[in-house]
Design a protein around this motif. Structure first.
Motif, PDB file in Angstrom:
ATOM      1  N   PHE A  77       0.968  -1.233   0.054  1.00  0.00           N
ATOM      2  CA  PHE A  77       0.046   0.018   0.019  1.00  0.00           C
ATOM      3  C   PHE A  77       0.822   1.212   0.078  1.00  0.00           C
ATOM      4  O   PHE A  77       0.679   2.258  -0.705  1.00  0.00           O
ATOM      5  N   ILE A  78       1.982   1.243   0.731  1.00  0.00           N
ATOM      6  CA  ILE A  78       2.750   2.329   0.871  1.00  0.00           C
ATOM      7  C   ILE A  78       3.430   2.689  -0.370  1.00  0.00           C
ATOM      8  O   ILE A  78       3.675   3.820  -1.093  1.00  0.00           O
ATOM      9  N   PHE A  79       4.227   1.477  -1.063  1.00  0.00           N
ATOM     10  CA  PHE A  79       4.523   1.843  -2.411  1.00  0.00           C
ATOM     11  C   PHE A  79       3.697   2.178  -3.583  1.00  0.00           C
ATOM     12  O   PHE A  79       3.956   2.868  -4.258  1.00  0.00           O
ATOM     13  N   MET A  84       1.531   6.638  -6.750  1.00  0.00           N
ATOM     14  CA  MET A  84       0.664   8.001  -7.057  1.00  0.00           C
ATOM     15  C   MET A  84       1.145   9.136  -6.832  1.00  0.00           C
ATOM     16  O   MET A  84       0.780  10.024  -7.912  1.00  0.00           O
ATOM     17  N   VAL A  85       2.050   9.265  -5.992  1.00  0.00           N
ATOM     18  CA  VAL A  85       2.733  10.632  -5.728  1.00  0.00           C
ATOM     19  C   VAL A  85       3.547  10.922  -6.994  1.00  0.00           C
ATOM     20  O   VAL A  85       3.507  12.116  -7.143  1.00  0.00           O
ATOM     21  N   GLN A  86       4.074  10.225  -7.312  1.00  0.00           N
ATOM     22  CA  GLN A  86       5.186  10.174  -8.354  1.00  0.00           C
ATOM     23  C   GLN A  86       4.501  10.775  -9.823  1.00  0.00           C
ATOM     24  O   GLN A  86       4.731  11.619 -10.321  1.00  0.00           O
ATOM     25  N   LYS A  87       3.145  10.129  -9.889  1.00  0.00           N
ATOM     26  CA  LYS A  87       2.405  10.616 -11.130  1.00  0.00           C
ATOM     27  C   LYS A  87       1.801  11.950 -10.878  1.00  0.00           C
ATOM     28  O   LYS A  87       1.147  12.465 -11.807  1.00  0.00           O
ATOM     29  N   LEU A  88       1.716  12.530  -9.784  1.00  0.00           N
ATOM     30  CA  LEU A  88       0.874  13.794  -9.365  1.00  0.00           C
ATOM     31  C   LEU A  88       1.569  14.828 -10.355  1.00  0.00           C
ATOM     32  O   LEU A  88       0.981  15.637 -10.939  1.00  0.00           O
ATOM     33  N   ASP A  89       2.809  15.023 -10.201  1.00  0.00           N
ATOM     34  CA  ASP A  89       3.644  16.056 -10.972  1.00  0.00           C
ATOM     35  C   ASP A  89       4.843  15.583 -11.380  1.00  0.00           C
ATOM     36  O   ASP A  89       5.735  16.440 -11.779  1.00  0.00           O
ATOM     37  N   ASN A 487       9.236   0.123  -9.682  1.00  0.00           N
ATOM     38  CA  ASN A 487       8.917   0.984 -10.549  1.00  0.00           C
ATOM     39  C   ASN A 487       7.397   1.264 -10.296  1.00  0.00           C
ATOM     40  O   ASN A 487       6.557   0.473 -10.253  1.00  0.00           O
ATOM     41  N   PRO A 488       7.080   2.579 -10.082  1.00  0.00           N
ATOM     42  CA  PRO A 488       5.664   3.071  -9.564  1.00  0.00           C
ATOM     43  C   PRO A 488       4.664   2.700 -10.724  1.00  0.00           C
ATOM     44  O   PRO A 488       3.417   2.475 -10.377  1.00  0.00           O
TER      45      PRO A 488
END
Length: 503
Positions: A77-79, A84-89, A487-488
């Motif tokens: 869940f954390i990863f 998703m944080v990476q994909k924000l900006d 890899n996100p």
């Protein structure tokens, strides 16, 4: 600068004789009778050994199949959240390398200040704790000593100019930098730990808010999200377990910093046990500043990756003594917050360099090691001197006032006068934490809280084979630190590294 206690080099004839432990406690001469006693407290060494063993038994986390699967679910869940944080900006690196450490920041697994951290207690607030170092920036393409800009910082700290990075990286992170305009018309962007932490907390909060709007079967419960200075603390509920993740934004470097080059020239306890390449594979900048530093600009050098390797060379009896001593000082020296468990970790590493390996390897010497660690820590306080293990010229207690140093030294003196009583107190605290954990688990099972096993048929559950693999890794490697390459864009295929093994 010398190690905390006066001594010769590793393995020398004089190193053991100058050890506080050997002067404080010793065996009776051959032909003598009666138990071995500690000179200072008159405690029987065999009793102290027994108490340390009892503490270790209650302090260790036992992982059954259910708990292992819950650990995996929380980690996944954390990863996924970080993906998703990476994909924000697109600020975080697309393919990132996290360092997952067993134990939270409050346990001293990284050198960070504890002043701004909320008070969490095992049993009351969580059952297991981890620290996750998340690189916001990576500089991994250098095969030479890394030279940092330390002109504005105290020793062991640095500002970070984005001039080291490409134009695309600068444009991504401009809003998380302080700006310095030079006379010649150029502009320098300095990566700001506080602004990065602001961005990270906001991004994590936004992602978790969106995730909780669409809860899925088997998804961990987000019980708490706290901003603790530059650390983001997340407590997840999975089945009947509560897991604390201290997530730290860092800058990751391959290679070794120039300021620590001289340390490599010395003899060390790990020589011949692990390779130098394993020890100096990389380092971090963590968001922490010196006592008089500028919080918005200053980062602290961290050698957490190296410490994972060094831990493999420390005997189990010394580690047990260290864990027991750490439990004592966390309670005893919590106010004012001048001493961190990381100071004790540094003292232990210095002791490993100072004392002969065959002495430290003795299984029945945990009591000697505990008393020696207390003596060394008291010595450091009285002299206001605790050298960083990797940068010995950096004194981590330089900022202490005389009053605070002597206050803590007197508290340690009370421990040294009756170590058995303080060990019994830590045992009772460990038992109480375990009882609270069992009560929470019992309440969770009685109210049929969802768990990874009960929801194994859900469409969003992790692959069973991956769960079983992680379950096996956790069972076989309790308490070890885990590196995860992920890899996100495809969080279902992480690669694990536990010490020097890849999975």
């Amino acid at each position: 600068m010398a190690a905390p206690a006066l001594s010769g080099r590793t393995g020398s004839a004089g190193s053991l004789g100058n050890s506080p432990t050997s002067t404080a406690a010793g065996r009776l001469p051959q032909g003598g009778s009666g138990p071995e006693l500690d000179f200072r407290s008159a405690a029987r060494m065999e009793d102290l050994n027994r108490l340390i063993q009892e503490f270790s038994k209650h302090d260790q986390r036992e992982y059954d199949d259910q708990r292992a699967l819950e650990i995996h679910t929380a980690k996944d869940f954390i990863f996924s959240m970080l993906g998703m944080v990476q994909k924000l900006d697109q600020k975080l690196p697309v393919a990132n390398e996290y360092l997952l450490l067993s134990g939270g920041v409050r346990e001293g697994v990284v050198d960070m200040d504890l002043d701004e951290l909320s008070v969490y207690a095992r049993g009351t607030d969580y059952d297991m704790d981890f620290t996750l170092l998340v690189p916001a920036l990576k500089l991994h393409d250098r095969n030479q000593p890394v030279t940092l800009d330390m002109r504005h910082s105290a020793l062991g700290h640095s500002w970070l100019s984005l001039r080291l990075f490409d134009e695309g990286t600068i444009n991504k992170w401009k809003d998380c930098c302080t700006i310095v305009d030079h006379i010649n018309g150029t502009t320098n962007y300095f990566f700001s730990p506080t602004l990065v932490a602001d961005w990270f907390y906001q991004s994590i909060s936004l992602v978790l808010l969106e995730v909780q709007k669409k809860p899925q079967r088997g998804m961990p419960r987000v019980e708490k999200v706290d901003r603790n200075g530059t650390i983001i603390s997340v407590i997840l509920g999975v089945g009947s377990s509560r897991m604390l993740y201290d997530i730290v934004p860092v800058v990751s470097f391959k290679g070794w910093p120039a300021v620590a080059q001289s340390w490599l020239m010395e003899n060390h306890f790990w020589d011949g046990k692990i390779t130098e390449e394993e020890v100096i594979s990389g380092f971090y900048l963590v968001p922490a500043c010196s006592y008089k530093g500028r919080k918005e600009n200053e980062w602290r050098l961290s050698f957490a990756r190296s410490e994972v390797q060094l831990k493999k060379c420390i005997s189990s009896s010394l580690m047990q003594a260290y864990q027991a001593c750490k439990a004592i000082i966390i309670k005893l020296l919590s106010r004012p917050k001048a001493i961190s468990p990381y100071h004790l970790r540094s003292i232990m590493l210095w002791a490993c360099d100072r004392l002969p390996a065959n002495y430290l390897a003795q299984d029945d010497f945990s009591a000697h090691f505990l008393l020696g660690l207390i003596d060394d820590l008291q010595h450091c306080l009285v002299n206001k001197m605790c050298p960083n293990y990797f940068i010995p010229q950096c004194n981590m207690l330089e900022h202490l006032s005389d009053e605070t140093a002597m206050l803590h030294a007197r508290k340690l003196s009370s421990v040294r006068s009756d170590p058995a009583e303080h060990l019994r107190t830590t045992i009772e605290h460990a038992k109480a934490a375990n009882r609270l954990t069992v009560e929470v688990q019992w309440r969770g099972s009685s109210t049929n809280l969802p768990s990874p096993q009960s929801d194994a048929g859900g469409e969003n559950q992790p692959d069973d084979r991956l769960a079983k693999k992680l379950q096996q890794l956790v069972t076989e490697n309790p308490g070890k630190s885990i590196s995860v390459f992920i890899n996100p864009d495809d969080v279902t295929r992480p690669h694990f590294r536990i010490d020097d093994k890849f999975f």
